[in-house]
Design a protein around this motif. Structure first.
Motif, short mmCIF file in Angstrom:
data_model
loop_
_atom_site.label_atom_id
_atom_site.label_comp_id
_atom_site.label_asym_id
_atom_site.label_seq_id
_atom_site.Cartn_x
_atom_site.Cartn_y
_atom_site.Cartn_z
N UNK A 87 0.49 -1.59 -0.24
CA UNK A 87 0.12 -0.28 0.28
C UNK A 87 0.77 1.12 0.35
N UNK A 88 2.13 1.23 0.88
CA UNK A 88 2.53 2.16 0.63
C UNK A 88 2.93 2.34 -0.41
N UNK A 89 3.72 2.39 -1.21
CA UNK A 89 4.65 2.18 -2.23
C UNK A 89 3.06 3.14 -3.49
N UNK A 90 1.72 2.74 -2.86
CA UNK A 90 0.81 3.68 -4.01
C UNK A 90 -0.42 4.27 -3.26
N UNK A 91 0.33 4.96 -2.49
CA UNK A 91 -0.58 5.89 -1.08
C UNK A 91 -1.10 6.92 -1.95
N UNK A 92 0.04 7.76 -2.62
CA UNK A 92 -0.69 8.94 -3.33
C UNK A 92 -1.52 8.54 -4.00
N UNK A 93 -0.96 7.72 -4.83
CA UNK A 93 -2.46 7.24 -5.70
C UNK A 93 -3.88 7.03 -5.38
N UNK A 94 -3.42 6.80 -4.29
CA UNK A 94 -4.74 6.15 -3.43
C UNK A 94 -5.46 7.32 -2.89
N UNK A 95 -4.93 8.59 -2.33
CA UNK A 95 -5.75 9.43 -1.46
C UNK A 95 -5.89 10.07 -2.48
N UNK A 96 -5.39 10.47 -4.07
CA UNK A 96 -5.33 11.47 -4.94
C UNK A 96 -7.17 10.94 -5.75
N UNK A 97 -7.81 9.64 -5.73
CA UNK A 97 -8.66 9.04 -6.22
C UNK A 97 -10.00 9.04 -5.19
N UNK A 98 -9.81 8.56 -3.44
CA UNK A 98 -10.38 9.45 -2.81
C UNK A 98 -11.03 10.81 -2.51
N UNK A 99 -9.62 11.91 -2.80
CA UNK A 99 -9.86 13.25 -2.77
C UNK A 99 -10.78 13.26 -4.32
N UNK A 100 -10.37 13.05 -5.17
CA UNK A 100 -11.60 12.80 -6.70
C UNK A 100 -12.77 13.53 -6.19
N UNK A 101 -13.06 11.45 -4.77
CA UNK A 101 -14.56 10.96 -5.09
C UNK A 101 -15.24 12.17 -4.01
N UNK A 102 -14.08 12.53 -3.05
CA UNK A 102 -14.81 13.98 -2.53
C UNK A 102 -15.32 14.92 -3.02
N UNK A 103 -14.64 15.15 -4.09
CA UNK A 103 -15.20 16.28 -4.69
C UNK A 103 -16.30 16.10 -5.37
N UNK A 104 -16.16 15.16 -5.81
CA UNK A 104 -17.52 14.33 -6.86
C UNK A 104 -19.44 14.62 -5.81
N UNK A 105 -18.62 13.98 -4.96
CA UNK A 105 -19.45 14.01 -3.73
C UNK A 105 -19.79 15.49 -3.29
N UNK A 106 -19.64 16.07 -3.08
CA UNK A 106 -19.85 17.13 -2.52
C UNK A 106 -20.77 18.49 -4.05
#
Length: 151
Positions: A53-72
Motif C-alpha cells: 500500500x505504501x508504494x501507492x498511497x499517493x495514488x489512493x489519496x488522489x482517487x479518494x480526494x477526487x471522489x470526495x470532490x464529486x460527492x460534494x
C-alpha cells in the motif's frame, strides 16, 4: 368559457404538482465524465493492491480526494438525493465499495489477487450503475441504485 379556463388551469396545476413529487436531477455531462474517469482511475489503482500500500498511497489519496470532490458536487445539485447517497456509500470507508477497499488495503498492506479481482467486479458494477443512472435517469436504473443504497 370561464369554467373551461378554470379546468385547464387546475389540470396544469395538478400536472405541475405531480412532477414536483417525482423530480430527478437532469443529465449532467460533468457528472457523467467525472464518474467515468473515477471508475477507470479507481480500477487501475486497485490493480496495485497485490503490492505494498505504501508504494501507492499517493495514488489512493488522489482517487479518494477526487471522489470526495464529486460527492460534494453531487450533494449540491437539486433533486439529486439518489446519486449523492450512492457517492456517500462509495466514499464511506466502513462500506464494501471503493473507500472500504482502500481502507482494507491500507490495513493489510497487501491484498490477495482473488480478493482484488472480486472487489473490482463489485466496485466496477457500482460505478456502472452510477453511470447508467446518470445517462438514462429511468426507473430501472434508479431501482438498481436504490437496491445498493438500501443494503
Amino acid at each position: 368559457m370561464k369554467r373551461l379556463q378554470i379546468k385547464i388551469t387546475l389540470f396544469f396545476l395538478l400536472v405541475l404538482a405531480s412532477c414536483q413529487a417525482i423530480k430527478t436531477a437532469v443529465y449532467d455531462q460533468y457528472s457523467y465524465q467525472k464518474t467515468t474517469e473515477l471508475k477507470v482511475e479507481t480500477l487501475l489503482v486497485m490493480d496495485n493492491a497485490t503490492t505494498s500500500f505504501e508504494e501507492h498511497k499517493e495514488m489512493v489519496e488522489k482517487v479518494l480526494l477526487d471522489m470526495e470532490k464529486l460527492k460534494e458536487y453531487e450533494k449540491n445539485k437539486p433533486n439529486n438525493e439518489i446519486t449523492f447517497s450512492m457517492w456517500s456509500i462509495m466514499t464511506d470507508s466502513e462500506k464494501n465499495l471503493a473507500s472500504g477497499f482502500f481502507k482494507r488495503w491500507q490495513e493489510k498492506q497487501i491484498l490477495s489477487p482473488v480478493f482484488v479481482s472480486e472487489s473490482k467486479k463489485q466496485i466496477e458494477e457500482a460505478f456502472n450503475l452510477l453511470i447508467e443512472y446518470e445517462v438514462k435517469k429511468d426507473k430501472t436504473s434508479k431501482d438498481n441504485l436504490l437496491a445498493i443504497i438500501s443494503e
